[in-house]
Structure formats: structure tokens, C-alpha cells
Design an enzyme around this catalytic site. Structure first.
Site, PDB file in Angstrom:
ATOM      1  N   CYS A  18      44.196  36.031  42.651  1.00 42.92           N
ATOM      2  CA  CYS A  18      45.080  36.512  41.604  1.00 42.92           C
ATOM      3  C   CYS A  18      44.667  35.848  40.302  1.00 42.92           C
ATOM      4  CB  CYS A  18      46.528  36.171  41.948  1.00 42.92           C
ATOM      5  SG  CYS A  18      47.697  36.712  40.705  1.00 42.92           S
ATOM      6  N   ASN A  40      44.610  40.412  46.678  1.00 45.59           N
ATOM      7  CA  ASN A  40      44.577  41.579  47.552  1.00 45.59           C
ATOM      8  C   ASN A  40      45.035  41.257  48.975  1.00 45.59           C
ATOM      9  OD1 ASN A  40      43.491  43.796  45.999  1.00 45.59           O
ATOM     10  ND2 ASN A  40      41.594  42.629  45.871  1.00 45.59           N
ATOM     11  N   HIS A  98      49.567  43.468  46.433  1.00 44.24           N
ATOM     12  CA  HIS A  98      48.979  42.138  46.436  1.00 44.24           C
ATOM     13  C   HIS A  98      49.853  41.199  47.253  1.00 44.24           C
ATOM     14  CE1 HIS A  98      45.803  42.177  43.028  1.00 44.24           C
ATOM     15  NE2 HIS A  98      45.647  43.144  43.872  1.00 44.24           N
ATOM     16  N   HIS A 138      48.970  49.830  46.525  1.00 41.55           N
ATOM     17  CA  HIS A 138      47.947  48.781  46.372  1.00 41.55           C
ATOM     18  C   HIS A 138      48.707  47.471  46.205  1.00 41.55           C
ATOM     19  CE1 HIS A 138      43.824  47.674  44.723  1.00 41.55           C
ATOM     20  NE2 HIS A 138      44.524  46.599  44.455  1.00 41.55           N
TER      21      HIS A 138
END
Lengths: 286, 325
Positions: A226, A235, A195, A193
Site C-alpha cells: 500500500c 492487493n 485491498h 478490486h
């Protein structure tokens, strides 16, 4: 105890439902629909029950929801959830600041949820945040990430999503972290996951794929900034990830154009620009 | 209580039939990478605002202090075609050339070459294309004709002992032709290298490349030109630049072109991004333990300076994030 207020618009329920329904038609097989966190803490998710009950569930698509504790889990099941997720952290400070308890205490909470889920045959996905860095502690050592991931996996999470919460990771730190975690959790049970706060998400995802990871989290149009770097991206965009994967000959089952459409739709509704470079480029090509 | 905005609208792909690009994450990466900074030329040339000469000079001087070893300073193309580079001679004469730093300039023909050397240039660059249509539309001649034009420059450069860098554009895609055959890229790269270019920079001009097409192209080119003489010039129009640079490094390429603050949009996709931001590349390389000799903070200072002057936001995510923490 500090409290942070991060401005974020509340999205109308019907807009959320429309988005999820559009995503359901793209070929995506997993769409995280909502969160059963108390609306006191996350007002944007106050309509969790309405969303879950309002969406048109496509066959072969799963709709996991976040459940931080037993209360949330029970509410989720009552609302019709068939998969849940719990959120741990590799950073003590982040855990304390974010969910007001230590990592150990959070694991006890999750164990309760996982045991209840087991009884009802509800799969549980585990998230580990700050896998490549913490906004408070800075560097996070791979053994700590591995320890938390292993605990959650052994408690019964079917998959562990490793999150670079502040996007500081690079292929270097991603490699080292995965190398350690893979000793304790099978690679088939791992997801990344990433960023994109520092623009590193795609090379980090590429590194993970090269190491055998085959599940990738992302957000349409790169929604979700963020909270630790005001105005920065968060993301990674699903569109940009798909473009890369398809360009590498990797099958995802997802129709990129339909995702771009869904992204355009939600961005219009939110009155904001997409964070996806692919969507920007396709919208502007002469 | 801090809340995380992870939960809404996340989804994930489960990949089936994953086919490796043939590279593993543990493949040996170069210890050092040479960064070629194209911001003052490629970057500014593609910005709408025409920048005053003293601003360009200050930018180049700031970049010189950041540790960059190669800074493409300007272009000796006729100002009729590229008005943003009309002050080419003043820029070349005005910058403080740091010892150990190279300041190549673009020279499309012999006249440009002579003007460049007259202005004090000690390295030049020539531009070829891997796509016939692109060549015709861009410089009004076929690929072969353009390579022949460069013969004159190569001769003159040899005589003057001036190194020449060769660029190949459209190496993975062309805005007119679509997909470009790797063999064509290899052919053009080989010609430029055989003519005497010491290095060939392979440009993904419209940023459509991915690690898949990048690998394919580099495999073909590296059969004709040694890896040590290759560079990659990736555009970030589709967000793929860093991933593409990473696979290039994994294949043994150790020279990367980029532009401070990601200056220079894409002329083929209005408003879309173009050059990859030097700050973001350097951040990745340093995170990989690769030496670049670049001081990231000084680089960001240069980026902040030019963005203020151009009254535009940086395209560098590292710069954006660092300013806001």
C-alpha cells in the site's frame, strides 16, 4: 505540489515474462500484463513493450494493459495489445494528486482512448479507485462512485472494476456502495478490486459475490503493497481468494497449486515473503 | 507524482456457475456481538516465548479497560503439559477484575476445576473435539471418554453455581483426519450443551474452513443447539477467518472468539498464523454497524504492548495499517 517517492525494486523484464507465462498456465483467463504509463512516472513499467512482446500468449487468456491517455493507447496497440484499461477515481483530490487532473478532465482523456479503441474493436476496462475511501478525502459517498462508474460504463467500458484503494472498506460500506452502483451499472459489468490493508478483503469480496458480482481482481502472492501505509499490505492474494471461492463450490477454472507455484517463484525472485496466508500455510504444514 | 502500484501482476477471475451459499448480503445481522478475548490464554499458550506473570496481568488489565466483556485469563492445565500457564494461580489472583467483565479459565479435569475455584475463578471452560484422532493425539482418549471426564466438572460447577463454556475443536477440519462431518460436530456440541454448558464455541482449529464448510457445519449444529448459545472461534491460517465470521453472523451467531494482535500461531503449520486478530474483527463489526462495546484504540494499545514484550510483529492488519498511515 507534493511528490511521493515509494521505494520499489525494478523487476527484470525476463522475471516479469516468466511470471506472466506461469500465470498463463494456471487457468486464469485475464492477466493484466503491464502499463503504458510514461516511464517518467512509473519506471517499474518502462519495459512495457518488451514484456507484451515477450510473453507467450495462451489461447483463451486476455492480457489487458493500462493506458492512461492517447499516447499510451497508441504505444500499447503498436506493441500488440488487444485489450486496454483506463483508471478513473471517485475522489477529486486523489485524481488531482495521482494523475494531475480533475475527474472531469480525466473522463475527457478516457473518452478519447475509448473512442479510438472502439474504432479498432479493442475492449476497454474501466477502473474506479477510492470506491470505499480516499487517503486524502476520507469517506467517499456511494453516489459519487456510482456517478463515475456510470460515466465510464456509458462511454463504452465493458466492465468497471471498483477499487478499495486503501483497503478501508468493510462489508458494511461495500454493501452500501454496490447497492448504489448497481442501480446505474448492471451487476454483470461490475468487478471488485479489494485491498487487504485492514484485513477486510475476503469478507468484502464475499459480500460482493452475495450481491451478484462475479468478477474479482487479485494479485498473486498479494504483490503490491500500500503506497499510503508504508509496509502495509495492499492487493489481496489470488491464492487466498481462490481458496475461499473453491471452498464455496464456485468454479474459477484456476488451478490453485499452480498459482502458489507462480507466487513462490516471483517471491524468490524478489527476495521477499508471500503475503498469501494459503501459500504460507501450505508451505509449512507438518 | 504519486504512482499506484496496481498495475503489475494483477489478474482477475471470471466466475462461472456461481452457486450462492444460500445467504444474501442483506441478511439481517445481529445488532450486538459479544467478543470473547482468548489472547491471554489461547494466544500466549501458543507463543514460543514464555511471558512473565506481571506482563500477563498487565495485558489482561489493559484488555479489561478496552471494553471487552469476556477475557479468557489462563488455564488450569498441569504445568507439565502447558508450562506457559504454570503461573495460573498468580495470574488469577493478580488481575484487577473489572465489574461486568467475565474471566473464564480452562479446566481439563476436576482437579483443575478445584484449583481454579480456589484461585478465585467464577467461570470455567472445557474442551471437546469433533475428531476422534485429534482427541486421542491431544488428550489421549476418545471423544466419548473426554465427555465423560467432564461429568465430574459439570456436577461440581453446578453445585458451585459456576457457569461452564464448552469448546469443540476441529469443527471443519482436523490435521489428522482431514474433513470432519458436520453431524459429528453437532453431536459433540449437543452433548456439551445438554451436559450444562451455557455456550458452545465452535473452533476451526487449523483454519481450513471457508464460508462453504462453515455454513454446512453451522446448519447441522444449529439443529441441535440454539444459535444464541453458539460462538465461532475461527483461525486465520488460510486467511479465511473474517469471511467465516461474516457468514456465521449472517446465520445468526452473535458471539465471536478472537485474540488480541492475533496472538497464538498454529501448532500444526509451523510459522503460520493461528487465531484471528481481535482488532481486525472489531474493525469489521464496527464497519457493519454492529456494537461490540470495544474501544478499538485501547485494544490496539494492549496489542502493541504485548507485541513489544514478545518482541514480535502484530498479526493484526488493522494495527499494522494504523501505525503506518
Amino acid at each position: 505540489m507534493k511528490s511521493f517517492i515509494v521505494p520499489q525494486e525494478i523487476v527484470p523484464t525476463r522475471v516479469k515474462i516468466e511470471l506472466i507465462d506461469m500465470l498463463s498456465a494456471t487457468g486464469l483467463s485475464v492477466i493484466e500484463a503491464t502499463s503504458f504509463v510514461s516511464s517518467k512516472w512509473v519506471p517499474q513499467m518502462a519495459d512495457h513493450t518488451d514484456v507484451l512482446q515477450g510473453i507467450q500468449r495462451a489461447p483463451n487468456v486476455r492480457y489487458p494493459v493500462l493506458t492512461p491517455n492517447m499516447q499510451g493507447f497508441q504505444d500499447a496497440i503498436a506493441a500488440g495489445a488487444t485489450e486496454v484499461a483506463v483508471f478513473g477515481s471517485a475522489s477529486e483530490t486523489f485524481s488531482r494528486r495521482n494523475i494531475n487532473c480533475s475527474i472531469d478532465e480525466s473522463m475527457l482523456r478516457f473518452e478519447e482512448v475509448i473512442n479510438a479503441a472502439k474504432e479498432q474493436q479493442i475492449p476497454v476496462r474501466g477502473y474506479v479507485s477510492c470506491a470505499l475511501g480516499c487517503p486524502y478525502e476520507g469517506c467517499i459517498e456511494p453516489p459519487k462512485v456510482a456517478e463515475v462508474a456510470k460515466r465510464m460504463y456509458e462511454m463504452g467500458c465493458y466492465e468497471i472494476s471498483l477499487g478499495d484503494t486503501i483497503g478501508v472498506g468493510t462489508p458494511g460500506s461495500m454493501f452500501k456502495m454496490l447497492q448504489k452502483v448497481m442501480k446505474d451499472v448492471p451487476v454483470d459489468a461490475l468487478a471488485v478490486h479489494c485491498h487487504d490493508t485492514y484485513g477486510q478483503a475476503l469478507p468484502n469480496i464475499l459480500t460482493a459475490l452475495q450481491m451478484g458480482v462475479s468478477v474479482v481482481d487479485s494479485a498473486v502472492a498479494g504483490l503490491g503493497g500500500c503506497p499510503y501505509a508504508q509496509g502495509s499490505t495492499g492487493n489481496v492474494s489470488t491464492e487466498d481468494v481462490l481458496y475461499m471461492l473453491h471452498g464455496m463450490g464456485i468454479q474459477t477454472g484456476v488451478n490453485l497449486n499452480k498459482v502458489i507455484e507462480a507466487g513462490d517463484c516471483i517471491c524468490n525472485a524478489l527476495g521477499r515473503q508471500t503475503n498469501s496466508r494459503v501459500a504460507q500455510a501450505k508451505g509449512r504444514t507438518l | 507524482m504519486t504512482r499506484i502500484s496496481q498495475c503489475h501482476f494483477n489478474h482477475f477471475c471470471v466466475l462461472s456457475d456461481f452457486k450462492s451459499v444460500g445467504l444474501r448480503a442483506a441478511d439481517a445481522l445481529p445488532e450486538k456481538v459479544k467478543m470473547v478475548e482468548v489472547g491471554p490464554r489461547d494466544g500466549l499458550q501458543n507463543e514460543k516465548t514464555v511471558v512473565p506473570t506481571e506482563t500477563k496481568i498487565k495485558l489482561i488489565n489493559m484488555l479489561s479497560e478496552s471494553g471487552l466483556a469476556v477475557i479468557e485469563a489462563t488455564s488450569f492445565v498441569s504445568p507439565k503439559w502447558v508450562p506457559q500457564m504454570a503461573d495460573q494461580t498468580e495470574v488469577m489472583k493478580g488481575i484487577s477484575k473489572k465489574p461486568g467483565v467475565s474471566y473464564p479459565v480452562l479446566t481439563p479435569n476436576l482437579k483443575g476445576f478445584q484449583a481454579a475455584v480456589g484461585a478465585g475463578a467464577s467461570e470455567v471452560a472445557i474442551f471437546g473435539a469433533a475428531s476422534e484422532l485429534f482427541s486421542k493425539k491431544n488428550i489421549n482418549c476418545s471423544v466419548e471418554e473426554s465427555l465423560q471426564r467432564f461429568d465430574d466438572i459439570m456436577k461440581a460447577a453446578k453445585e458451585a453455581a459456576v457457569p461452564v463454556r464448552g469448546y469443540v475443536s476441529c469443527v471443519v477440519g482436523c490435521p489428522y483426519e482431514g474433513k470432519v462431518a458436520p453431524e459429528k460436530v453437532a453431536h459433540v456440541a449437543k452433548r456439551l450443551y445438554s451436559m450444562g454448558c451455557y455456550e458452545i464455541s465452535l473452533g476451526d482449529t487449523i483454519g481450513v474452513g471457508t464460508p462453504g464448510s462453515m455454513t454446512e457445519m453451522l446448519e447441522a449444529v444449529s439443529k441441535e443447539v440454539p444459535l444464541s448459545a453458539l460462538a465461532v472461534h475461527c483461525h486465520d491460517t488460510y486467511g479465511q477467518a473474517l469471511a467465516n465470521i461474516l457468514v456465521a453472523l449472517q446465520m445468526g451467531v452473535s458471539v465471536v472468539d478472537s485474540s488480541v494482535a492475533g496472538l497464538g500461531g498454529c501448532p500444526y503449520a509451523q510459522g503460520a498464523s493461528g487465531n484471528v486478530a481481535t482488532e481486525d474483527v472489531v474493525y469489521m463489526l464496527h464497519g457493519l454497524g454492529i456494537q461490540t462495546g470495544v474501544d478499538l484504540q485501547k485494544l490496539m494499545d494492549a496489542g502493541a504492548f504485548i507485541c513489544r514484550t514478545l518482541n514480535r510483529k502484530t498479526s493484526s492488519k488493522v494495527a499494522q495499517a494504523t501505525c503506518k498511515l
